[in-house]
Scaffold this motif. Structure first.
Motif, PDB file in Angstrom:
ATOM      1  N   LEU A   1     132.586 -25.995  70.498  1.00  0.00           N
ATOM      2  CA  LEU A   1     133.571 -24.954  70.776  1.00  0.00           C
ATOM      3  C   LEU A   1     132.923 -23.785  71.485  1.00  0.00           C
ATOM      4  CD1 LEU A   1     135.283 -24.867  67.246  1.00  0.00           C
ATOM      5  CD2 LEU A   1     136.151 -25.997  69.305  1.00  0.00           C
ATOM      6  N   ASP A   2     133.685 -23.204  72.392  1.00  0.00           N
ATOM      7  CA  ASP A   2     133.299 -21.960  73.071  1.00  0.00           C
ATOM      8  C   ASP A   2     134.499 -21.027  72.942  1.00  0.00           C
ATOM      9  OD1 ASP A   2     132.618 -19.885  74.754  1.00  0.00           O
ATOM     10  OD2 ASP A   2     131.912 -21.158  76.377  1.00  0.00           O
ATOM     11  N   VAL A   3     134.377 -19.955  72.148  1.00  0.00           N
ATOM     12  CA  VAL A   3     135.543 -19.136  71.836  1.00  0.00           C
ATOM     13  C   VAL A   3     135.298 -17.666  72.149  1.00  0.00           C
ATOM     14  CG1 VAL A   3     136.226 -20.738  70.013  1.00  0.00           C
ATOM     15  CG2 VAL A   3     134.891 -18.729  69.419  1.00  0.00           C
ATOM     16  N   ARG A   4     136.368 -16.976  72.529  1.00  0.00           N
ATOM     17  CA  ARG A   4     136.390 -15.533  72.735  1.00  0.00           C
ATOM     18  C   ARG A   4     137.603 -14.979  71.998  1.00  0.00           C
ATOM     19  NH1 ARG A   4     133.650 -13.747  77.702  1.00  0.00           N
ATOM     20  NH2 ARG A   4     132.394 -15.506  78.472  1.00  0.00           N
TER      21      ARG A   4
ATOM     22  N   ASP B   1     126.759 -15.816  70.828  1.00  0.00           N
ATOM     23  CA  ASP B   1     125.934 -16.443  69.793  1.00  0.00           C
ATOM     24  C   ASP B   1     126.338 -17.901  69.652  1.00  0.00           C
ATOM     25  OD1 ASP B   1     124.945 -13.919  69.427  1.00  0.00           O
ATOM     26  OD2 ASP B   1     125.683 -13.665  67.372  1.00  0.00           O
ATOM     27  N   THR B   2     125.349 -18.784  69.590  1.00  0.00           N
ATOM     28  CA  THR B   2     125.629 -20.213  69.433  1.00  0.00           C
ATOM     29  C   THR B   2     125.020 -20.724  68.138  1.00  0.00           C
ATOM     30  OG1 THR B   2     125.711 -20.563  71.819  1.00  0.00           O
ATOM     31  CG2 THR B   2     125.369 -22.508  70.440  1.00  0.00           C
ATOM     32  N   TRP B   3     125.858 -21.324  67.319  1.00  0.00           N
ATOM     33  CA  TRP B   3     125.463 -21.884  66.024  1.00  0.00           C
ATOM     34  C   TRP B   3     125.643 -23.396  66.066  1.00  0.00           C
ATOM     35  CZ3 TRP B   3     123.848 -18.799  61.848  1.00  0.00           C
ATOM     36  CH2 TRP B   3     123.988 -17.409  62.026  1.00  0.00           C
ATOM     37  N   LYS B   4     124.684 -24.113  65.487  1.00  0.00           N
ATOM     38  CA  LYS B   4     124.732 -25.574  65.579  1.00  0.00           C
ATOM     39  C   LYS B   4     124.449 -26.205  64.218  1.00  0.00           C
ATOM     40  CE  LYS B   4     123.063 -29.408  68.455  1.00  0.00           C
ATOM     41  NZ  LYS B   4     122.271 -29.776  69.644  1.00  0.00           N
ATOM     42  N   MET B   5     125.257 -27.189  63.868  1.00  0.00           N
ATOM     43  CA  MET B   5     125.061 -27.987  62.659  1.00  0.00           C
ATOM     44  C   MET B   5     124.392 -29.304  63.025  1.00  0.00           C
ATOM     45  SD  MET B   5     126.053 -27.017  59.550  1.00  0.00           S
ATOM     46  CE  MET B   5     126.529 -28.536  58.734  1.00  0.00           C
TER      47      MET B   5
ATOM     48  N   SER C   1     130.008 -21.607  69.953  1.00  0.00           N
ATOM     49  CA  SER C   1     129.547 -20.428  70.686  1.00  0.00           C
ATOM     50  C   SER C   1     130.629 -19.359  70.589  1.00  0.00           C
ATOM     51  CB  SER C   1     129.271 -20.767  72.154  1.00  0.00           C
ATOM     52  OG  SER C   1     128.198 -21.679  72.262  1.00  0.00           O
ATOM     53  N   MET C   2     130.253 -18.187  70.093  1.00  0.00           N
ATOM     54  CA  MET C   2     131.188 -17.077  69.934  1.00  0.00           C
ATOM     55  C   MET C   2     130.768 -15.935  70.846  1.00  0.00           C
ATOM     56  SD  MET C   2     131.633 -16.735  65.810  1.00  0.00           S
ATOM     57  CE  MET C   2     130.109 -17.480  65.274  1.00  0.00           C
ATOM     58  N   THR C   3     131.669 -15.495  71.701  1.00  0.00           N
ATOM     59  CA  THR C   3     131.414 -14.317  72.524  1.00  0.00           C
ATOM     60  C   THR C   3     132.086 -13.122  71.863  1.00  0.00           C
ATOM     61  OG1 THR C   3     131.253 -15.636  74.533  1.00  0.00           O
ATOM     62  CG2 THR C   3     131.690 -13.279  74.788  1.00  0.00           C
ATOM     63  N   VAL C   4     131.271 -12.129  71.490  1.00  0.00           N
ATOM     64  CA  VAL C   4     131.733 -11.024  70.650  1.00  0.00           C
ATOM     65  C   VAL C   4     131.140  -9.715  71.165  1.00  0.00           C
ATOM     66  CG1 VAL C   4     131.869 -12.561  68.652  1.00  0.00           C
ATOM     67  CG2 VAL C   4     129.786 -11.223  69.034  1.00  0.00           C
ATOM     68  N   PRO C   5     131.681  -8.568  70.760  1.00  0.00           N
ATOM     69  CA  PRO C   5     131.028  -7.296  71.085  1.00  0.00           C
ATOM     70  C   PRO C   5     129.590  -7.283  70.584  1.00  0.00           C
ATOM     71  CG  PRO C   5     133.246  -6.902  70.274  1.00  0.00           C
ATOM     72  CD  PRO C   5     132.974  -8.367  70.071  1.00  0.00           C
ATOM     73  N   SER C   6     128.691  -6.785  71.404  1.00  0.00           N
ATOM     74  CA  SER C   6     127.257  -6.856  71.098  1.00  0.00           C
ATOM     75  C   SER C   6     126.881  -6.132  69.808  1.00  0.00           C
ATOM     76  CB  SER C   6     126.457  -6.262  72.265  1.00  0.00           C
ATOM     77  OG  SER C   6     126.696  -6.975  73.446  1.00  0.00           O
ATOM     78  N   LYS C   7     127.688  -5.164  69.403  1.00  0.00           N
ATOM     79  CA  LYS C   7     127.357  -4.375  68.204  1.00  0.00           C
ATOM     80  C   LYS C   7     127.586  -5.153  66.916  1.00  0.00           C
ATOM     81  CE  LYS C   7     131.969  -2.235  68.175  1.00  0.00           C
ATOM     82  NZ  LYS C   7     132.723  -0.959  68.248  1.00  0.00           N
ATOM     83  N   TYR C   8     128.241  -6.322  67.018  1.00  0.00           N
ATOM     84  CA  TYR C   8     128.597  -7.044  65.803  1.00  0.00           C
ATOM     85  C   TYR C   8     127.631  -8.192  65.509  1.00  0.00           C
ATOM     86  CZ  TYR C   8     133.079  -4.598  65.829  1.00  0.00           C
ATOM     87  OH  TYR C   8     134.067  -3.641  65.821  1.00  0.00           O
ATOM     88  N   VAL C   9     127.622  -8.559  64.233  1.00  0.00           N
ATOM     89  CA  VAL C   9     126.865  -9.701  63.722  1.00  0.00           C
ATOM     90  C   VAL C   9     127.821 -10.888  63.627  1.00  0.00           C
ATOM     91  CG1 VAL C   9     125.741 -10.617  61.643  1.00  0.00           C
ATOM     92  CG2 VAL C   9     125.190  -8.319  62.464  1.00  0.00           C
ATOM     93  N   THR C  10     127.312 -12.093  63.864  1.00  0.00           N
ATOM     94  CA  THR C  10     128.118 -13.298  63.669  1.00  0.00           C
ATOM     95  C   THR C  10     127.474 -14.190  62.611  1.00  0.00           C
ATOM     96  OG1 THR C  10     127.000 -14.684  65.324  1.00  0.00           O
ATOM     97  CG2 THR C  10     128.792 -13.262  66.102  1.00  0.00           C
ATOM     98  N   LEU C  11     128.305 -15.046  62.046  1.00  0.00           N
ATOM     99  CA  LEU C  11     127.824 -16.079  61.132  1.00  0.00           C
ATOM    100  C   LEU C  11     128.683 -17.308  61.318  1.00  0.00           C
ATOM    101  CD1 LEU C  11     126.013 -17.036  58.763  1.00  0.00           C
ATOM    102  CD2 LEU C  11     127.783 -16.167  57.204  1.00  0.00           C
ATOM    103  N   SER C  12     128.038 -18.478  61.301  1.00  0.00           N
ATOM    104  CA  SER C  12     128.754 -19.740  61.325  1.00  0.00           C
ATOM    105  C   SER C  12     127.920 -20.777  60.592  1.00  0.00           C
ATOM    106  CB  SER C  12     129.055 -20.178  62.763  1.00  0.00           C
ATOM    107  OG  SER C  12     129.884 -21.322  62.779  1.00  0.00           O
ATOM    108  N   ASN C  13     128.397 -22.011  60.594  1.00  0.00           N
ATOM    109  CA  ASN C  13     127.683 -23.096  59.936  1.00  0.00           C
ATOM    110  C   ASN C  13     126.386 -23.396  60.678  1.00  0.00           C
ATOM    111  OD1 ASN C  13     130.790 -23.780  60.331  1.00  0.00           O
ATOM    112  ND2 ASN C  13     130.267 -24.247  58.219  1.00  0.00           N
TER     113      ASN C  13
END
Length: 838
Positions: free
Chosen positions: A51-54, A225-229, A197-209
């Motif tokens: 996934l590639d999401v905004r 940010d790209t997270w991979k299982m 892959s999550m495209t987010v405001p740079s000031k924020y933290v992301t978390l995924s699996n």
């Protein structure tokens, strides 16, 4: 997931309330209950999901690109059905040699019916590309007692309008809500690798699996940010979270263990979550299988729709676990720590091996529920474990319709109905009985075999039975037939007779429930001349008469000596036998049973002795139980109890016990205690402060009102509740803003706890705007939880407020009468809107 209506201080607090309404309204002839809920047929299997999401924070949209790889499960197929709820679909193509070849499809807003470019066999993988927009806030979906919403993706305070709430995005996939933010086969029997892959405001933290494999600038203040299982998991366990979080980094062995909290709570991360590495090690050792994933993170979010969720490698918690150091002074095992234990155990039972269908949810949730008792025993001792499993036992036994439901059931009105007191509390108790019957070593060896045989796949109760049978060598069909595939529980009546001439003790066991007879293996302990003798027996008939030769008349015959039976017991012991049981039998439930049998008999010297001794019981929960039930209306009891109650308020190591003692003393209205209560207001414990404020209000409400004002600047939990209670009963319009703020910030159950007082307070308020604004808040709550019958509760209270306003209008001057009539009309309109809401 924890939804313990399973964990009563929060999660099932609301569910317990709504269940009492829902149960009364569920028709026995509901046609939905006649539908056989088959395990989902597997036509295509998920293999990999990329996934590639905004995010559009203003519209609450997700713009997504997806590459999903699948293969036919067994039979060749030229079609594919994907779940996709409420989306705009702009492209569906098959990827061939790096090119996207458009495919034909039909979309009904819930499912995509896709015609593939050819017929594929089970030996062939194929990859589709999809471009879509998810619109979760525009979905018309319903939740359940466990999960009060089902739109999958949540934007919290996205415009920053609420200065007291952070801006966040998070997801909730269980049961089948992941398909509200990406197209998938949204069934628990599917497993897929993933990359998000999550495209987010740079000031924020992301978390995924899984693992964070890259972070790249994306221009204009954005970052991807790209997270991979690296191991497959079910779609409902996919997660994302975005926001301003501080990360506390911990570890277990060589694996990351991280805690994500709001900045204000970051200093307390170690106190909240710091036992997690020890917990991981304990579960790994008990199960004989090390934590099976590459990392474990826990994150706390606002406005969560349930208690917590065991997303693979990334558990998401509601804000109730996020506490300051002061709040944690009043904590007990069931207030947060049990949830953390519950969700971690899911990483094995639920994530590593996942239920193949919601009908078999027990292999997820019953195990997680049972794990709470397991950890309580390990960390705090047998009493804590016994208290916890007893809470579960009572929650099940006190549920009005639970006895009609099988643990594994293929007939239910909605899949959400599986998240109930049967799957959680009853299931946890059943596993505890099974553990006792097989023995510790065989039970956990069987769990290890079940996990290894079904690793990274799916399981059901029959596979659990076969694994336990293989290890133990014992047939367990009888156990699973009555506890997993049957409903109800034994109602066990126990009577005794001693025959002196033959030195024989008779024990009469009668199952008085209608319907099936339960087979019950149990231990019976005989306490004879200072020694305990144990006999193992089986009850296989509705009525059994057991006889035992003993050296002399026993002081106590203790049926179910291990205190594991899930049964409604009527145990006809004498007062003297219960007294002996309290002082000599070893377990929490031995003492609890004795106390409950004797609390109403404090005129008896033996009963009085037990209740007074229980004020000093080694377990804080039993001390609290004794305080709440000691009969201070009896001069004899009061004279003996008062010195200990006073001592408890000053010296007990547990703040909830101190608070209970202060409340008990407050009811006596003794002016000599006022100094003690005033001193207690200086405690660091919110519970103690709240109890002291209540006690002062009993004797001098005006003074308590003044003191409450000084406590407003730092209040949480029980203290907040005490101030609200005081303001709603004795306050005026000046106190309304505090009550409103507390109500707005409270969780669902806390809102219901104060609603009656809040509405009564509005009866004193003449300002029409003030009244109408609050009525709108009650209306919103009633509609939000209408499916559980909460609307009836709210409409009843609003009806009383309307009548009150109408009565006030009769004696008011013309100007005030106009206001009061307008308020009554507005309330009536709100009631009509609640009735009409779908």
């Amino acid at each position: 997931m924890i939804c313990n209506p399973h964990k009563i201080s929060f999660v099932f607090g609301l569910a317990c309330f709504i269940a009492s309404v829902t149960n009364a309204q569920t028709p026995a002839d509901n046609p939905a209950l006649k539908i056989y809920r088959a395990t989902p047929t597997k036509i295509n299997d998920l293999v990999n999901t990329k996934l590639d999401v905004r995010f559009d924070y203003a519209k609450h949209y997700l713009y997504g690109k997806e590459w999903v790889t699948l293969k036919p499960h067994f039979y060749p197929t030229d079609s594919l059905t994907l779940d996709a709820k409420g989306m705009d679909i702009s492209n569906i193509s098959v990827v061939k040699n790096g090119k996207n070849i458009p495919l034909k499809y039909v979309y009904d807003s819930l499912q995509l019916k896709i015609s593939l470019d050819k017929k594929y066999t089970s030996a062939e993988n194929y990859t589709l590309y999809l471009s879509y927009t998810a619109k979760p806030d525009e979905l018309k979906v319903k939740g359940s007692a466990a999960i009060n919403d089902a739109k999958g993706l949540y934007f919290i305070n996205s415009n920053g309008a609420d200065k007291n709430k952070p801006i966040q995005i998070w997801t909730q996939g269980e049961t089948e809500s992941s398909s509200a933010w990406f197209p998938t086969i949204d069934k628990p029997d599917q497993k897929t690798l993933q990359e998000i892959s999550m495209t987010v405001p740079s000031k924020y933290v992301t978390l995924s699996n899984g693992k964070l494999i890259s972070q790249k600038p994306a221009g204009d203040g954005l970052r991807t940010d790209t997270w991979k299982m690296d191991k497959p998991n079910a779609p409902y366990l996919f997660m994302m979270a975005v926001g301003d979080f501080k990360i506390y980094k911990d570890k277990w062995k060589d694996k990351e263990v991280n805690y994500y909290l709001e900045p204000a709570y970051a200093p307390f991360a170690k106190q909240i979550f710091g036992f997690t590495p020890e917990l991981i090690g304990f579960y790994s050792q008990k199960l004989g299988l090390d934590f099976p994933w590459n990392k474990y993170s826990q994150i706390v979010v606002r406005d969560y729709v349930s208690g917590a969720m065991e997303n693979t490698t990334a558990t998401l918690h509601g804000e109730y676990v996020q506490k300051t150091a002061r709040e944690m002074l009043d904590g007990n095992y069931s207030q947060g720590e049990s949830t953390i234990a519950h969700e971690l155990f899911h990483q094995w039972f639920g994530d590593y091996v996942t239920t193949e269908s919601w009908s078999n949810l027990t292999v997820n949730e019953s195990f997680a529920d049972f794990s709470e008792t397991l950890w309580a025993e390990h960390r705090y001792g047998k009493d804590e474990g016994g208290a916890h499993i007893n809470e579960n036992r009572l929650a099940y036994l006190n549920s009005r319709d639970a006895r009609t439901k099988n643990l594994v059931r293929f007939h239910y009105a909605d899949k959400e109905d599986m998240f109930d007191v049967v799957t959680y509390q009853k299931g946890g108790c059943i596993l505890n009985m099974l553990r006792n019957y097989l023995g510790e070593d065989a039970f956990f060896a069987g769990l290890n075999l079940y996990l290894r045989q079904n690793a990274l796949g799916n399981g059901e109760a029959q596979q659990l039975r076969l694994a336990l049978e293989k290890v133990s060598g014992k047939d367990l069909n009888w156990f699973f037939n009555q506890w997993y595939y049957g409903a109800g529980h034994p109602e066990l009546k126990i009577d005794y007779k001693w025959d002196e001439a033959s030195k024989t003790q008779f024990v009469y066991l009668n199952q008085t429930q209608s319907g099936q007879t339960f087979t019950l293996p149990m231990a019976i302990d005989f306490y004879v001349t200072g020694k305990k003798e144990r006999r193992q027996v089986w009850m296989k008939d509705k009525a059994d008469t057991l006889s035992f030769k003993l050296a002399s008349k026993p002081n106590l015959v203790n049926v179910d000596g291990d205190k594991v039976l899930l049964a409604q017991k009527t145990d006809n012991k004498t007062n003297e036998e219960f007294v002996f049981q309290y002082f000599n039998a070893p377990l929490y439930l031995d003492r609890w049973e004795a106390m409950n049998a004797l609390m109403g008999k404090q005129g008896d010297a033996g009963a009085r002795k037990v209740i007074l001794a229980a004020l000093k019981d080694k377990y804080y929960g039993l001390r609290t139980l004794a305080i709440r039930n000691v009969n201070l209306n009896s001069d004899e009891v009061k004279q003996a109890a008062l010195p200990e109650l006073t001592n408890i308020t000053r010296n007990d190591p547990n703040n909830t016990v101190k608070a209970a003692a202060i409340i008990a003393l407050g009811k006596l209205k003794n002016p000599a205690d006022l100094t003690l209560f005033r001193n207690a207001l200086n405690s660091q414990s919110y519970a103690v402060q709240g109890a002291a404020l209540n006690a002062l209000a009993v004797q001098n409400p005006d003074d308590a009102l003044k003191l409450a004002k000084g406590l407003e600047k730092d209040n949480k939990g029980t203290l907040t509740q005490s101030i609200v209670m005081l303001y709603t009963t004795k306050g005026s319009e000046a106190e309304l803003p505090f009550v409103t703020k507390a109500f707005n910030e409270a969780g669902p159950q806390a809102k219901f706890n104060v609603m009656q007082g809040y509405i009564s307070m509005l009866g004193k308020i003449n300002d029409t705007q003030q009244v109408n604004t609050r009525v709108d808040a009650f209306k919103k709550l009633a509609i939000q939880y209408k499916q559980y019958g909460v609307d009836q509760y709210v409409m009843g209270m609003l009806g009383e407020l309307k009548a009150q306003k109408q009565n006030q209008a009769k004696n008011a001057d013309a100007a005030l009468k106009t206001q009061l009539d307008a308020q009554a009309d507005y309330i009536a309109k709100a009631i009509d809107e609640i009735k009409a809401a779908k």
